[in-house]
Structure formats: C-alpha cells, structure tokens
Enzyme design. Structure first.
Site, PDB file in Angstrom:
ATOM      1  N   MET A  72       0.837  -1.202   0.000  1.00  0.00           N
ATOM      2  CA  MET A  72       0.000   0.000   0.000  1.00  0.00           C
ATOM      3  C   MET A  72       0.872   1.252   0.000  1.00  0.00           C
ATOM      4  O   MET A  72       0.401   2.347   0.346  1.00  0.00           O
ATOM      5  CB  MET A  72      -0.943  -0.006   1.201  1.00  0.00           C
ATOM      6  N   HIS A  76       8.980   1.154   3.353  1.00  0.00           N
ATOM      7  CA  HIS A  76      10.052   1.180   4.370  1.00  0.00           C
ATOM      8  C   HIS A  76      10.928  -0.056   4.170  1.00  0.00           C
ATOM      9  O   HIS A  76      10.712  -0.830   3.223  1.00  0.00           O
ATOM     10  CB  HIS A  76       9.438   1.257   5.776  1.00  0.00           C
ATOM     11  N   HIS A 111       9.303  -3.428   3.351  1.00  0.00           N
ATOM     12  CA  HIS A 111       8.926  -3.639   1.950  1.00  0.00           C
ATOM     13  C   HIS A 111      10.157  -3.966   1.103  1.00  0.00           C
ATOM     14  O   HIS A 111      10.104  -4.818   0.213  1.00  0.00           O
ATOM     15  CB  HIS A 111       8.241  -2.387   1.381  1.00  0.00           C
ATOM     16  N   GLY A 124       4.806 -10.237   3.795  1.00  0.00           N
ATOM     17  CA  GLY A 124       5.486 -10.209   5.088  1.00  0.00           C
ATOM     18  C   GLY A 124       4.758 -11.043   6.121  1.00  0.00           C
ATOM     19  O   GLY A 124       3.533 -11.066   6.164  1.00  0.00           O
ATOM     20  N   ARG A 125       5.544 -11.682   6.981  1.00  0.00           N
ATOM     21  CA  ARG A 125       4.950 -12.435   8.097  1.00  0.00           C
ATOM     22  C   ARG A 125       4.471 -11.488   9.191  1.00  0.00           C
ATOM     23  O   ARG A 125       3.829 -11.926  10.139  1.00  0.00           O
ATOM     24  CB  ARG A 125       5.967 -13.424   8.660  1.00  0.00           C
ATOM     25  N   GLN A 132      -2.967 -12.409   7.344  1.00  0.00           N
ATOM     26  CA  GLN A 132      -3.141 -12.061   5.923  1.00  0.00           C
ATOM     27  C   GLN A 132      -2.410 -13.068   5.035  1.00  0.00           C
ATOM     28  O   GLN A 132      -2.950 -13.537   4.019  1.00  0.00           O
ATOM     29  CB  GLN A 132      -2.606 -10.649   5.687  1.00  0.00           C
ATOM     30  N   SER A 186       4.060   1.184   8.001  1.00  0.00           N
ATOM     31  CA  SER A 186       3.788   2.505   7.422  1.00  0.00           C
ATOM     32  C   SER A 186       3.066   3.389   8.429  1.00  0.00           C
ATOM     33  O   SER A 186       3.137   4.620   8.355  1.00  0.00           O
ATOM     34  CB  SER A 186       2.936   2.363   6.160  1.00  0.00           C
ATOM     35  N   ARG A 187       2.338   2.782   9.361  1.00  0.00           N
ATOM     36  CA  ARG A 187       1.569   3.567  10.349  1.00  0.00           C
ATOM     37  C   ARG A 187       2.440   4.094  11.486  1.00  0.00           C
ATOM     38  O   ARG A 187       1.970   4.913  12.276  1.00  0.00           O
ATOM     39  CB  ARG A 187       0.421   2.728  10.909  1.00  0.00           C
TER      40      ARG A 187
HETATM   41  P1  AMP Z   1       1.461  -2.848   3.551  1.00  0.00           P
HETATM   42  O1  AMP Z   1       2.029  -1.847   2.607  1.00  0.00           O
HETATM   43  O2  AMP Z   1       1.589  -2.455   4.990  1.00  0.00           O
HETATM   44  O3  AMP Z   1       0.102  -3.344   3.155  1.00  0.00           O
HETATM   45  O4  AMP Z   1       2.401  -4.108   3.440  1.00  0.00           O
HETATM   46  C1  AMP Z   1       2.749  -4.660   2.204  1.00  0.00           C
HETATM   47  C2  AMP Z   1       3.541  -5.911   2.444  1.00  0.00           C
HETATM   48  O5  AMP Z   1       4.692  -5.604   3.229  1.00  0.00           O
HETATM   49  C3  AMP Z   1       2.759  -6.975   3.220  1.00  0.00           C
HETATM   50  O6  AMP Z   1       3.067  -8.255   2.701  1.00  0.00           O
HETATM   51  C4  AMP Z   1       3.291  -6.814   4.616  1.00  0.00           C
HETATM   52  O7  AMP Z   1       3.204  -7.986   5.391  1.00  0.00           O
HETATM   53  C5  AMP Z   1       4.736  -6.454   4.340  1.00  0.00           C
HETATM   54  N1  AMP Z   1       5.330  -5.784   5.495  1.00  0.00           N
HETATM   55  C6  AMP Z   1       4.864  -4.678   6.125  1.00  0.00           C
HETATM   56  N2  AMP Z   1       5.654  -4.386   7.183  1.00  0.00           N
HETATM   57  C7  AMP Z   1       6.632  -5.324   7.216  1.00  0.00           C
HETATM   58  C8  AMP Z   1       7.748  -5.578   8.067  1.00  0.00           C
HETATM   59  N3  AMP Z   1       8.025  -4.814   9.113  1.00  0.00           N
HETATM   60  N4  AMP Z   1       8.529  -6.659   7.794  1.00  0.00           N
HETATM   61  C9  AMP Z   1       8.264  -7.451   6.736  1.00  0.00           C
HETATM   62  N5  AMP Z   1       7.231  -7.268   5.894  1.00  0.00           N
HETATM   63  C10 AMP Z   1       6.426  -6.221   6.131  1.00  0.00           C
END
Ligand code: AMP
Length: 309
Positions: free
Chosen positions: A48, A52, A55, A165-166, A171, A204-205
């Site tokens: 999204m 960081h 990602h 990501g785990r 999800q 991201s939050r």
């Molecule tokens: P998001 O942009 O937050 O929807 O996340 C996009 C992808 O990045 C998803 O597969 C998340 O699980 C992964 N992700 C977000 N934060 C982390 C993190 N700290 N470590 C590893 N993967 C992450």
C-alpha cells in the site's frame, strides 16, 4: 558518416540501466508481466506504499526468487472499515518509486481505485475459517477486501511468485488459502518481520506515533519476547501466556485489541489448555489512535531483540 562497424561514441552508455516502468492500467500490468515473463520468472510484491525497509526486504527476497520484480502500490479502499484510516493513510509515491528502482524492481503498478473496481463491479472473495479470528473479528470485511484485491492482482500477473510479510501473519495465511483453493498459478512466499533496532516492527503507520506513543509501542516486542522466553522455558498454558502478554501491553498504556494464541496454519484461537510446540501469538493494540499489530510463531520465530522497560 560513421561506419556501422565503428564503436559507439564514448558518451553513449555501454550498459543500459533499466529504469522502472510505471503502469497504472490493469491491462498494462498484464502486458508488462507477460513481457517480463519472456525473460524468466516474475515476482509480485503487493504493497500500500509508504515503503520502508520491510517492503524493501520483500523486494530483495522477490529478486532471489525471480528474474523480474513487479511492485504494486495501491491503498485498497475495500479493506478499510468506515471508521478506519483510509483517508489519512500515508501516501509517498515519488519516494516509493525511487525506493522500488533502487531495490531493483522492474515495474511498479499504481492503479486508481476506479481502475481496480470497475463501475458495476460486484465480486468479492471471502475466505472462511482462517480469516475469522484476530483481525478478521476486529475489522469486519477487512480480509474480504484483501482477498479480493490480491485475487485481482494475481489474475493480472498470471503465473508468478508473490511475496508477503509475516508481520501480517493472518493475511499471509488467508492469501495462501485462497491461492490454493482457487488454483491460482501463484506461489505465495512469506518473509520474516523486519524490525527497528529496538524491536518495534516496521509499519507505514509508525509515522503517526508521537514520541511517548512510540516508547509505549515497545511493549509489543517486549511482550512477544517475554512470551518466547516463557515458552522456551516450558510454559504451554494458553491463558497464562496470553494474560501475561496482555498485562505487559496494558501496563505500558496501550489499549489491547486482542492478544491471541492460535494454530499457526488454521489461525483458530487456542483459548484454554495447553498449546502445542508451535503456536502463533498474535497481538493488536492501539498506541493513541494508531493500531499496531505484531506476532511471533512460538517454537519457530526468533524473539525480537527488545529493549528492557
Ligand atoms: P502494507 O504496505 O503495509 O500493506 O504491506 C505490504 C507488504 O509488506 C505486506 O506483505 C506486509 O506484510 C509487508 N510488510 C509490512 N511491514 C513489514 C515488516 N516490518 N517486515 C516485513 N514485511 C512487512
């Protein structure tokens, strides 16, 4: 007139560096994925945006698994509830494109909401069981939105590998389940959570956190670390493990949404009795108005390196 056999002028680049291709239309993504597939395996990293290091770790893993990497950046409206943070979700597209290019992505898909959800669209992907507890219970409709948008992305990508990501453990399990149930030609791969040096999972939050909230949020990795140590020492009682983690979060001033032990595959909660030798501990808590999630698979994941309180 230079001869056709003459070497190129010294100013011409000898190695063509591939600029990242930005695609906004769904059919453009399909065409880009098909073209990249001629060179070898293609990987998708759905995000999204507000990218960081977490990602970037996904993009790097994707590069190990495939010849070309596509990153999607789409703040998917259908996975946000009516009182959630869709409107204020961070958007940093220019920096994201630079980060994708620096990490070696070949294509970035940045669709609009109206391109992903056509006028008159009426299809949703609902996954029962695995999506019902934890965030599924706290955020009604959330995983339906996730499963629907990721199914669309998988349909456009075609045969590929997709990296998640785990950190969003439930999800990942939801996506594994529908990819398998629907015979989608996509291999789903999980990547360990990337953390700050003090243990906080990157998100991201996190930009929304004030200094005191950021300090309080450290109770999350600390509670996970405490549970991992208790588990390592032989504790298997579900209610004791979850009670101790909840108390750790609450005593730091966080508002606990859930602290749940669950089967790591089915994500069915284990509320009493003994947990097995591999068990998901998932938490969601609010620091101020910011909702943070984190998890550990006890018996499998290394405990986060968290600073003492
Ligand atoms: P998001 O942009 O937050 O929807 O996340 C996009 C992808 O990045 C998803 O597969 C998340 O699980 C992964 N992700 C977000 N934060 C982390 C993190 N700290 N470590 C590893 N993967 C992450």
């Amino acid at each position: 007139v230079p001869s056709p056999m003459a070497p190129p002028p010294a100013t011409a680049p000898r190695v063509r560096t591939e600029a990242v291709q930005v695609v906004a239309e769904p059919e453009g993504l399909r065409a880009a994925a098909d073209a990249l597939r001629d060179e070898g395996r293609v990987a998708l990293v759905p995000t999204m945006g507000a990218l960081h290091r977490g990602h970037v770790a996904l993009i790097e893993r994707a590069r190990e698994l495939a010849t070309s990497v596509v990153v999607s950046i789409f703040v998917n409206p259908t996975q946000f509830g009516p009182r959630e943070d869709l409107d204020k979700y961070p958007r940093t597209l220019d920096a994201d494109l630079r980060a994708c290019e620096a990490a070696g992505a070949r294509c970035v898909f940045t669709p609009s909401a109206s391109a992903m959800y056509l006028p008159g669209e009426s299809t949703r992907v609902r996954v029962s069981g695995v999506s019902e507890a934890l965030c599924g219970a706290s955020r009604p409709g959330h995983f339906e939105g996730v499963a629907t948008v990721v199914t669309k992305l998988f349909a456009l990508m075609g045969p590929s590998v997709a990296v998640f990501g785990r950190k969003d453990y439930q999800q990942l399990q939801v996506i594994r389940r529908f990819a398998r149930d629907l015979f989608l030609p996509v291999e789903v791969v999980g990547v360990p959570t990337v953390r700050e040096p003090d243990g906080l999972a990157l998100s991201s939050r996190n930009v929304f956190l004030t200094e005191p909230e950021r300090r309080a949020a450290l109770a999350i990795p600390r509670a996970l670390g405490h549970a991992a140590a208790r588990f390592e020492a032989g504790e298997r009682d579900a209610s004791r493990l979850s009670k101790e983690a909840s108390e750790g979060l609450a005593s730091a001033g966080l508002r606990v949404d859930y602290v749940t032990l669950a089967d790591p595959e089915s994500v069915v909660p284990i509320t009493s009795g003994a947990v097995g030798d591999r068990c998901l501990l998932a938490v969601a808590a609010f620091a101020g108005t910011t909702r943070l999630i984190d998890n550990l698979v006890l018996g499998e994941d290394a405990a986060p390196r968290a600073e003492p309180s």
